[in-house]
Design a protein around this motif. Structure first.
Motif, PDB file in Angstrom:
ATOM      1  N   LYS B 105       0.856  -1.190   0.000  1.00  0.00           N
ATOM      2  CA  LYS B 105       0.000   0.000   0.000  1.00  0.00           C
ATOM      3  C   LYS B 105       0.887   1.233   0.000  1.00  0.00           C
ATOM      4  CE  LYS B 105      -2.496  -1.358   3.648  1.00  0.00           C
ATOM      5  NZ  LYS B 105      -3.535  -1.415   4.673  1.00  0.00           N
ATOM      6  N   PRO B 106       0.541   2.327  -0.584  1.00  0.00           N
ATOM      7  CA  PRO B 106      -0.667   2.471  -1.393  1.00  0.00           C
ATOM      8  C   PRO B 106      -0.490   1.892  -2.796  1.00  0.00           C
ATOM      9  CG  PRO B 106       0.537   4.544  -1.305  1.00  0.00           C
ATOM     10  CD  PRO B 106       1.275   3.590  -0.430  1.00  0.00           C
ATOM     11  N   PHE B 107      -1.581   1.427  -3.361  1.00  0.00           N
ATOM     12  CA  PHE B 107      -1.502   0.901  -4.717  1.00  0.00           C
ATOM     13  C   PHE B 107      -2.718   1.377  -5.504  1.00  0.00           C
ATOM     14  CE2 PHE B 107      -3.508  -2.176  -1.914  1.00  0.00           C
ATOM     15  CZ  PHE B 107      -4.724  -2.377  -2.537  1.00  0.00           C
ATOM     16  N   ARG B 108      -2.581   1.347  -6.823  1.00  0.00           N
ATOM     17  CA  ARG B 108      -3.706   1.718  -7.668  1.00  0.00           C
ATOM     18  C   ARG B 108      -4.406   0.457  -8.142  1.00  0.00           C
ATOM     19  NH1 ARG B 108      -0.505   4.906 -12.028  1.00  0.00           N
ATOM     20  NH2 ARG B 108       0.577   2.941 -11.749  1.00  0.00           N
ATOM     21  N   PRO B 109      -5.645   0.558  -8.548  1.00  0.00           N
ATOM     22  CA  PRO B 109      -6.390  -0.625  -8.996  1.00  0.00           C
ATOM     23  C   PRO B 109      -5.628  -1.437 -10.039  1.00  0.00           C
ATOM     24  CG  PRO B 109      -7.887   1.223  -8.827  1.00  0.00           C
ATOM     25  CD  PRO B 109      -6.519   1.761  -8.531  1.00  0.00           C
ATOM     26  N   GLU B 110      -4.982  -0.730 -10.993  1.00  0.00           N
ATOM     27  CA  GLU B 110      -4.263  -1.461 -12.041  1.00  0.00           C
ATOM     28  C   GLU B 110      -3.150  -2.315 -11.443  1.00  0.00           C
ATOM     29  OE1 GLU B 110      -3.751   2.740 -12.850  1.00  0.00           O
ATOM     30  OE2 GLU B 110      -5.490   1.802 -11.930  1.00  0.00           O
ATOM     31  N   GLN B 111      -2.490  -1.730 -10.426  1.00  0.00           N
ATOM     32  CA  GLN B 111      -1.393  -2.473  -9.804  1.00  0.00           C
ATOM     33  C   GLN B 111      -1.911  -3.710  -9.093  1.00  0.00           C
ATOM     34  OE1 GLN B 111      -0.048   1.031  -7.678  1.00  0.00           O
ATOM     35  NE2 GLN B 111       1.927   0.897  -8.729  1.00  0.00           N
TER      36      GLN B 111
END
Lengths: 714, 121
Positions: B105-111
């Motif tokens: 975290k933090p991460f984006r949906p794509e990741q």
């Protein structure tokens, strides 16, 4: 895939507010018991959650600030930094900064002015020796400086025996590799497969050698093995440059790590440069954290439901009405079924209403902090005792209670509780107590704000009221009448104007706010022992306990909470006072009177008061007599807004649909009081009937209902 | 038949984000607000992937991973844990407990989906 992160923002901000509240609550407790590890843990977890979520949802400034806070808390948890009161003060201040930052993120409010200052204080508190790690960048990307060049890698991959038991599928890894480029050659090494007798079916014995042609950098190839590199043997050789590497543990997605060149060493890397501070520990759950599973639903959806159920109730009572007029043989059966439906509809209505209810804890929890800060400013010692915070109230009302309660509590701190020295002198404990209590009573919720301070100064209030012209010097007032004077606009007895309260606006606003919620407030006070403000509120504003009255064949609804009594006047009870309009004499005292039909410019069946009925209403401690034709009964009505469908009409707060389908207007008592002043006394000036002429006020709702002549249809 | 993912996080917004992302990617989603709640949600469902936070009240992610791995139906199920950059040691602990991988975290949906594709077909 593009996902709009904004759709999660509502939940995010709700959650952040909860974490912040938890943090504050625990910080205040921590001040009292600085060695409580549980508390520190809960504060840390709150900060940790705020950081994680704000980073994820793109609020890097909040994440960055919380990072500093978290680092300090981490060191406190480890005992490297001692918890002291100045540290708690700093943490509280940080919580304030966070709160402002969240506000800024939410509605674009300005950033906290002391942001940098607090960040520096947090860093100093951690000790200079430890340079805080940089806050995490929200998202890292692979550096794009590489010129794509075709390379060839020779990869050998010998999975650890427990690879499958960790839920990993080696074929997926090969597929991943294939996606990077072209798999030129794949060979399987089966030499590790044991004899059948020794074979454990869920272990992985194969190893693979792969030749990969790709333009991707080494890091990306290593990235494929990121989850297995600790437990498996992975070697990656870049053919052209003979660079040989074994990947080792690191965070995924970080492309800039140096490739270590020790092919044989593929054991887990346990020492980590990043964090040598805390050994991993699990935080046991606190037993008092009540975990209830819940869903978040938008208020509009719930309101729609409530409206629909309201319609259902109306439709059902229409059937009831019609049925009552029919005569038929199988009527009893139908009526039986209907009364069953009656019960279920009402149950359904109650359940649906309860969806809107939230515990008062959401508003109560902010007050310990408020009292703590105010008391510190004023040099007072005050503890807060809260009970009944689980009592539920309509969400919207709960939110609107914040201001009046804040005001009452500020007053209690400022005017109620004495300075420690004064308290000791009066034979009381140096520490004062402010109580905040909520409970159900009848169909209402009662909230009490009490203090064990000096109590209201009856004589000073009276003098002030006389000085302001609110009461005549020779008036005989009972305690309740005197106390209710403090709700008059502009009334403040604070001898000096303090920062905390006494700015002149005050109790009248409290009272107005409560009346807007169909609530009321009363005061009990004993000199030297303290005061109690009792707020009485209906559970919800969507349904009203009403008294229906008739005028010229139309039905109007009065809020039952405002009705004091009703009676038929005798001739001679109604008098006209010059400049004051009409008054009705109730037990020897004049009360302003409003003829409802005149206010609404309609006819009345009982234009002669002695043929009609007077309903005595109470508004802001003053009474008003309303002349109507007849009283019809007591009923619960579903409130419908007039403004939403038509426009605001003075004297009406809304409308409802009755069982027979007829529309009935709901009367607005404050509006009627204004109408009484303007229509009866002319534009000359407000001729208010002051408290001296008030009736004895019934103490409880029950008593009011008993006084009011009502026939209940149910 | 679409695959079932169990999403466990005490943070509603994180859970919403992960669940939404997974649903968009064609998964069915079960949600749990902590380890214990997650176990209660299973209720005989066949789960193809578990995504769990570590720091949670009542039952934390580590205990959840350990408990899941003792169940025959979860022996080979991929389990991803949500960690933060400061939890390097947690990765090791999580692996030892039986986790398949992690997402920082933090991460984006794509990741998130990228990592998921590493462990689920």
């Amino acid at each position: 895939m593009q996902i709009d992160m904004q759709r999660f923002h509502a939940a995010f901000f709700d959650e952040m507010a909860e974490h912040l509240a938890t943090m504050e609550e625990s910080l205040l407790s921590l001040e009292r018991s600085p060695d409580d590890h549980e508390l520190l843990g809960s504060i840390f977890r709150a900060a940790h959650s705020i950081k994680g979520a704000s980073g994820t949802f793109g609020f890097s400034q909040i994440a960055g600030f919380t990072h500093h806070l978290e680092s300090l808390l981490d060191r406190m948890r480890d005992g490297q930094v001692r918890t002291g009161s100045d540290l708690v003060a700093l943490l509280l201040r940080s919580a304030d900064v966070l709160s402002v930052l969240l506000g800024a993120a939410k509605d674009g409010a300005p950033l906290p002015a002391d942001l940098e200052e607090v960040v520096q204080a947090l860093e100093r508190a951690q000790g200079a020796a430890n340079q805080a790690a940089e806050p995490p960048a929200a998202v890292e990307h692979h550096p794009v400086g590489h010129v794509p060049a075709s390379r060839e890698y020779q990869i050998t991959f010998a999975p650890g025996a427990d690879l499958l038991r960790h839920g990993m599928d080696p074929l997926l890894l090969l597929r991943d590799l294939a996606q990077l480029g072209e798999l030129a050659a794949v060979s399987v090494d089966t030499t590790r497969v044991p004899h059948l007798a020794d074979l454990v079916p869920d272990e992985c014995y194969f190893a693979w050698t792969v030749r990969l042609k790709t333009d991707k950098p080494l890091e990306e190839v290593q990235g494929v093995f990121i989850f297995v590199e600790d437990s498996s043997q992975v070697t990656i050789q870049q053919e052209s440059s003979t660079l040989q590497t074994t990947s080792q543990g690191d965070a995924p997605g970080r492309g800039d790590r140096p490739a270590s060149a020790s092919p044989s060493d593929a054991r887990p890397v346990t020492q980590s440069a990043a964090s040598d501070a805390s050994p991993a520990r699990t935080m046991p759950a606190k037993s008092r954290t009540s975990e209830c599973s819940s869903i978040r639903v938008s208020v509009e959806k719930v309101d729609d439901l409530i409206n629909l159920v309201g319609e259902l109730v109306i439709a059902q009572s229409m059937i009831n009405e019609v049925l009552g007029q029919l005569a038929s043989d199988n009527l009893p059966t139908v009526q039986e079924a209907l009364s069953a439906m009656n019960r279920s509809t009402r149950d359904l209505q109650e359940r649906v209403m309860s969806v809107r209810m939230i515990p008062l804890a959401s508003v109560f929890r902010r007050f310990p902090r408020l009292v703590h800060d105010l008391a510190a400013d004023l040099g007072k010692q005050i503890s807060v005792e809260i009970s009944g915070e689980d009592t539920e109230l309509d969400k919207q009302m709960t939110e609107q209670l914040g201001d009046p309660l804040t005001h009452l509590i500020r007053n209690a701190v400022d005017h109620g509780i004495e300075l420690p020295a004064d308290r000791l002198q009066a034979g009381k404990a140096a520490q004062g107590t402010i109580g905040l209590r909520a409970y159900h009573e009848g169909g209402n919720v009662v909230i009490e704000v009490s203090d064990n301070g000096r109590g209201l100064d009856r004589e000073r209030i009276r003098q002030k009221a006389v000085a302001l012209g609110l009461a005549a010097p020779d008036e005989q007032l009972n305690d309740e009448q005197v106390y209710s004077l403090i709700f008059a606009p502009g009334f403040s007895t604070a001898q000096r104007v303090t920062d905390v309260s006494g700015r002149g606006v005050g109790m009248d606003v409290v009272k107005r706010n409560l009346e807007a919620l169909n609530g009321s407030v009363s005061i009990a006070s004993t000199p030297g022992q303290g005061s109690t403000f009792r707020l009485r509120l209906p559970l919800t504003m969507a349904i009203l306990d009403g008294l229906s009255v008739g005028l010229n064949g139309e039905i109007y609804i009065l809020p039952l909470l405002s009705v004091v009594e009703s009676f038929r006047p005798k001739s001679g009870d109604v008098k006209t006072v010059a400049g004051r309009g009409e008054v009705i004499v109730v037990r020897g005292k004049p009360v302003p009177m409003l003829r409802l039909h005149r206010a609404f410019h309609t006819a009345a069946r009982a234009a002669d008061p002695t043929q009609g009925l007077i309903v005595i209403l109470e508004h802001q401690g003053k009474h008003l007599g309303l002349l109507v034709d007849e009283l019809l009964g007591q009923m619960q009505v579903v409130m419908k807004s007039l403004e939403a469908n038509y426009q605001k009409v003075e004297g009406l707060s809304g409308a409802t649909i009755l069982g027979d389908g007829q529309v009935a207007f709901i009367l607005d008592v404050p509006g009627l009081a204004r109408l009484a002043r303007s229509t009866e006394s002319g534009p000359a000036g407000p001729a208010e009937c002051s408290h001296t002429q008030s009736l004895r006020q019934p103490e409880t709702t029950e008593e009011r209902q008993a006084v009011a002549i009502v026939g209940s249809p149910r | 038949m679409s695959k079932m993912v169990l999403v466990v996080d005490d943070s509603t917004s994180m859970r919403q984000m992960v669940s939404f992302t997974m649903k968009e990617a064609g998964f069915e989603v079960l949600e749990g607000s902590n380890g214990q709640d997650a176990l209660a949600q299973l209720n005989g469902h066949k789960v193809h992937l578990v995504i769990t936070d570590l720091n949670m009240p009542v039952m934390d992610g580590m205990s959840l991973i350990r408990q899941l791995r003792t169940r025959p139906d979860f022996k080979f199920t991929p389990i991803l844990m949500l960690t933060t950059e400061s939890q390097e040691s947690k990765k090791q602990e999580g692996k030892a407990a039986g986790a398949t991988g992690w997402i920082v975290k933090p991460f984006r949906p794509e990741q998130l989906l990228q990592v998921v594709s590493k462990v689920v077909h």
